[in-house]
Write a protein that holds these residues in place. Structure first.
Motif, PDB file in Angstrom:
ATOM      1  N   THR A  50       0.824  -1.311   0.074  1.00  0.00           N
ATOM      2  CA  THR A  50       0.167   0.048  -0.175  1.00  0.00           C
ATOM      3  C   THR A  50       0.967   1.283  -0.043  1.00  0.00           C
ATOM      4  OG1 THR A  50      -1.893  -0.903   1.262  1.00  0.00           O
ATOM      5  CG2 THR A  50      -1.831   1.370   1.402  1.00  0.00           C
ATOM      6  N   LYS A  52       0.912   5.252   0.399  1.00  0.00           N
ATOM      7  CA  LYS A  52       0.176   6.411   0.916  1.00  0.00           C
ATOM      8  C   LYS A  52       0.596   7.778   0.307  1.00  0.00           C
ATOM      9  CE  LYS A  52      -2.119   4.083   4.197  1.00  0.00           C
ATOM     10  NZ  LYS A  52      -3.594   4.162   4.526  1.00  0.00           N
ATOM     11  N   HIS A  76      -5.956  -1.643  -6.073  1.00  0.00           N
ATOM     12  CA  HIS A  76      -7.462  -0.921  -5.338  1.00  0.00           C
ATOM     13  C   HIS A  76      -6.891   0.450  -4.971  1.00  0.00           C
ATOM     14  CE1 HIS A  76      -9.526  -4.860  -5.265  1.00  0.00           C
ATOM     15  NE2 HIS A  76      -8.246  -5.474  -5.169  1.00  0.00           N
ATOM     16  N   ASP A  78      -8.146   3.837  -2.651  1.00  0.00           N
ATOM     17  CA  ASP A  78      -9.011   4.362  -1.719  1.00  0.00           C
ATOM     18  C   ASP A  78      -8.385   5.745  -1.440  1.00  0.00           C
ATOM     19  OD1 ASP A  78     -10.586   5.012   0.499  1.00  0.00           O
ATOM     20  OD2 ASP A  78      -9.478   3.674   1.934  1.00  0.00           O
ATOM     21  N   GLU A  79      -9.097   6.665  -2.001  1.00  0.00           N
ATOM     22  CA  GLU A  79      -8.664   8.142  -2.070  1.00  0.00           C
ATOM     23  C   GLU A  79      -7.289   8.349  -2.420  1.00  0.00           C
ATOM     24  OE1 GLU A  79      -9.513   9.686   2.017  1.00  0.00           O
ATOM     25  OE2 GLU A  79     -11.801   9.773   1.404  1.00  0.00           O
ATOM     26  N   SER A  81      -4.751   6.490  -1.330  1.00  0.00           N
ATOM     27  CA  SER A  81      -3.880   5.290  -1.122  1.00  0.00           C
ATOM     28  C   SER A  81      -3.990   4.251  -2.201  1.00  0.00           C
ATOM     29  CB  SER A  81      -4.433   4.617   0.245  1.00  0.00           C
ATOM     30  OG  SER A  81      -3.968   5.358   1.501  1.00  0.00           O
TER      31      SER A  81
END
Length: 426
Positions: A50, A52, A76, A78-79, A81
């Motif tokens: 991941t 960031k 994937h 997420d905002e 990330s």
């Protein structure tokens, strides 16, 4: 697929009314040129890695993610990330044509080579700033044992067995260094890259690879890799703040006579940039965990040469050219990397600026009042230079082809507006 929505180019423009001093706080996004190779490298792992602080509003980032997904990587979002693992990359033998729109698609060669696969890649794009060859990328892959062929469609790579090698570049290349690093972490034996470009982005890539299970060391212009049998991944790393963005906003404060501060940032990676800023009369200093910039003092002429890190990156010379326009006297800027990176000069002349370029040098006679103009972003940094010039030119400036700017600056008009600039998206 993400990539399917990326073909259309914006016809919007930036409209700038000059004359406002800039004051306040600027928050930096993650560094694009750090995030791109990190995303490619993260797709090598068996488990999700991941990342960031990824600047997800940048077109180049979305194009690369779209390409990797289309080729089977498991990603994937997420905002800000981004979680990546190999998935079934590559699930086809030909990369999508949109890969030709960004230069960092070249990193698919290193990823494919490391995973012992084959892929045909269309010729890479990016900013048109002169002769940007990719021969060192091809050299590195061949030295490691991959088969590489070039044809009318692009670059074909096939990899069966990679073996570590001593690879010497005839000039330091950032993305070329990163490509060989990615490929060699799964090669048999040791790889040494001589005359590597060990910029901060390269160092962070090494840190990521090591966290994922590789063994990479970076020193002054030398990278050493000890090949491993697997790269597990399964880690979390934050992308470094955009140092190039920080320098751009520092110059914005300088040319407008303003004062800004940048939280959670220091001068570690921009010491030479700071030296030139101070020399030109733009005061930069650290206070706590923030960087403070004051443009209140008189601006002075300077002579600048680009150079491999820790020198001034070639990317920044259009930004410093803008600062030279605000300084009294004659400044010179010589680009020792991309000798044809002066297309933006013709645009700055439209502001009634006294600037000329020949060979690898620009000569700028600054200190005169400039006038707003209708200009075009010829490339990423040239477009940013047009915005900066518009900030202190008299009257209205209209900048077209702003997709070039938005390739590397996230929300630039919103960030400038937040510190007092009169800039709008039209």
């Amino acid at each position: 697929m993400t990539s399917l929505n990326l073909k259309a180019q914006s016809i919007q423009e930036y409209v700038v009314q000059g004359g406002n001093e800039l004051f306040g706080e600027v928050l930096l996004s993650g560094a694009k040129n750090a995030a791109l190779p990190m995303i490619a490298a993260a797709c090598m792992g068996e488990e999700y890695t991941t990342l960031k602080n990824v600047p997800m509003k940048l077109r180049d980032i979305n194009i690369l993610i779209g390409i990797l997904r289309e080729l089977g990587a498991d990603i994937h979002i997420d905002e800000t990330s981004v979680s990546c693992r190999r998935g079934n990359f590559p699930n086809q033998k030909v990369a999508p044509q949109i890969a030709s729109e960004i230069r960092y698609s070249l990193l698919l060669l290193g990823l494919t080579a490391a995973l012992r696969e084959e892929l045909e890649l269309p010729l890479p794009g990016g900013c048109k700033i002169g002769n940007r060859k990719y021969d060192l990328h091809v050299l590195g892959m061949k030295k490691l044992g991959a088969k590489v062929e070039e044809n009318d469609r692009g670059i074909y790579l096939q990899s069966d067995t990679l073996k570590g090698s001593n690879i010497e570049f005839y000039l330091p290349t950032t993305s070329g260094t990163e490509n060989v690093m990615i490929a060699s972490v799964l090669a048999e034996g040791k790889t040494t890259i001589l005359n590597a470009n060990t910029r901060p982005e390269v160092i962070q890539l090494a840190d990521l690879l090591n966290a994922m299970g590789a063994k990479v060391t970076c020193s002054n212009r030398v990278v050493k890799v000890e090949g491993q049998s697997r790269i597990r991944g399964g880690v979390e790393v934050s992308v470094m703040p955009g140092w190039d963005e920080a320098v751009t906003y520092a110059v914005a404060a300088g040319v407008t006579g303003g004062e800004i501060y940048i939280p959670n940032f220091n001068t570690t990676f921009i010491k030479e940039d700071v030296r030139y800023l101070n020399m030109a009369g733009v005061k930069v200093f650290e206070w706590g965990t923030s960087l403070y910039v004051s443009g209140k003092d008189k601006k002075n002429k300077f002579d600048l040469f680009t150079a491999p890190y820790p020198g001034i990156n070639s990317d920044m010379q259009p930004i410093f050219a803008t600062l030279a326009l605000a300084a009294n006297g004659i400044s010179t800027i010589a680009d020792l990397r991309f000798t044809d990176r002066f297309q933006y000069v013709e645009e700055l002349k439209k502001f009634d600026a006294n600037i000329s370029a020949f060979g690898n040098t620009a000569i700028i006679s600054g200190g005169k009042q400039l006038k707003g103009a209708s200009v075009k972003a010829t490339d990423l940094r040239g477009g940013a230079a047009c915005i900066l010039t518009g900030l202190f030119a008299e009257g209205e400036t209209i900048i077209s082809n702003i997709d070039q700017i938005n390739r590397g600056y996230e929300n630039i008009h919103e960030k400038l507006s937040s510190i007092g600039a009169n800039i709008k998206l039209k």
